[in-house]
Design an enzyme around this catalytic site. Sequence first.
Site, mmCIF file in Angstrom:
data_model
loop_
_atom_site.group_PDB
_atom_site.id
_atom_site.type_symbol
_atom_site.label_atom_id
_atom_site.label_comp_id
_atom_site.label_asym_id
_atom_site.label_seq_id
_atom_site.Cartn_x
_atom_site.Cartn_y
_atom_site.Cartn_z
ATOM 1 N N HIS A 7 19.821 -6.979 46.909
ATOM 2 C CA HIS A 7 19.809 -5.446 47.161
ATOM 3 C C HIS A 7 21.082 -4.740 46.475
ATOM 4 O O HIS A 7 22.150 -5.370 45.983
ATOM 5 C CB HIS A 7 19.712 -4.902 48.249
ATOM 6 C CG HIS A 7 20.978 -5.628 49.518
ATOM 7 N ND1 HIS A 7 20.761 -6.544 50.209
ATOM 8 C CD2 HIS A 7 22.133 -4.928 49.769
ATOM 9 C CE1 HIS A 7 21.789 -6.933 50.794
ATOM 10 N NE2 HIS A 7 22.690 -5.759 50.441
ATOM 11 N N HIS A 79 28.027 -1.705 47.164
ATOM 12 C CA HIS A 79 27.937 -3.139 46.715
ATOM 13 C C HIS A 79 26.667 -3.707 46.269
ATOM 14 O O HIS A 79 25.720 -2.990 46.307
ATOM 15 C CB HIS A 79 28.353 -4.162 47.973
ATOM 16 C CG HIS A 79 27.290 -4.251 49.031
ATOM 17 N ND1 HIS A 79 27.742 -3.223 50.233
ATOM 18 C CD2 HIS A 79 26.305 -4.877 49.360
ATOM 19 C CE1 HIS A 79 26.487 -3.454 50.889
ATOM 20 N NE2 HIS A 79 25.787 -4.399 50.704
ATOM 21 N N GLU A 130 28.532 -9.123 47.523
ATOM 22 C CA GLU A 130 27.968 -9.741 48.911
ATOM 23 C C GLU A 130 26.924 -10.796 48.417
ATOM 24 O O GLU A 130 26.160 -10.779 47.527
ATOM 25 C CB GLU A 130 26.871 -8.813 49.639
ATOM 26 C CG GLU A 130 26.333 -9.417 51.021
ATOM 27 C CD GLU A 130 25.314 -8.227 51.670
ATOM 28 O OE1 GLU A 130 25.245 -7.140 51.281
ATOM 29 O OE2 GLU A 130 25.176 -8.800 52.939
#
Length: 134
Positions: A7, A79, A130
Amino acid sequence: MIGRLNHVAIAVQDLDAACAVYRDTLGATITPPLPQPEHGVTVVFVELPNSKIELMSPLGEGSPIEAFVARNPGGGIHHVCYEVDDILAARDKLKADGARVLGTGEPRIGAHGKPVLFLHPKDFLGTLVELEQV
Ligand SMILES: C[C@@H](C(=O)O)C(=O)SCCNC(=O)CCNC(=O)[C@H](O)C(C)(C)COP(=O)(O)OP(=O)(O)OC[C@H]1O[C@@H](n2cnc3c(N)ncnc32)[C@H](O)[C@@H]1OP(=O)(O)O
Ligand SMILES: [Co+2]
């Protein structure tokens, strides 16, 4: 080492307004808001055919996105999340290469129920990264 893009996250102050933009203006399918108290955020996922957008707003005191949202009151890309097969092996390699792993350095369970870790944006071209073990 990194695999698929899981994502891209957008941090906002007003999650309802952000949902309206993606649902009503862009015509996307979104999930119900999911509070993540351990991460200090409430998240909504926009489901795309090939990936996801994570819309998130600060939750509780000391949210890690508080300063970012204050700096970007209209919202901003926060992010990117890449999938890895083995998060501990990935972490150890990155640490050996000098990258800064945020927090305690131990994976925590993320919004998909899978272990996640964050890497300092200054070590990755100004982008917070991440990692999620899938
Ligand atoms: C639920 C889960 C999931 O998907 O499953 C999630 O995503 S949870 C998502 C929320 N959780 C997290 O983000 C956890 C990891 N994040 C953190 O620990 C924090 O957000 C940090 C990355 C350490 C930044 O914290 P904070 O903004 O308070 O620090 P700071 O103001 O001192 O910023 C230090 C420097 O980094 C820059 N900086 C801060 N956040 C940034 C970001 N998102 N992208 C790019 N640069 C960033 C600032 O501009 C500043 O640069 P200058 O020094 O040049 O001015
Ligand atoms: Co995320």
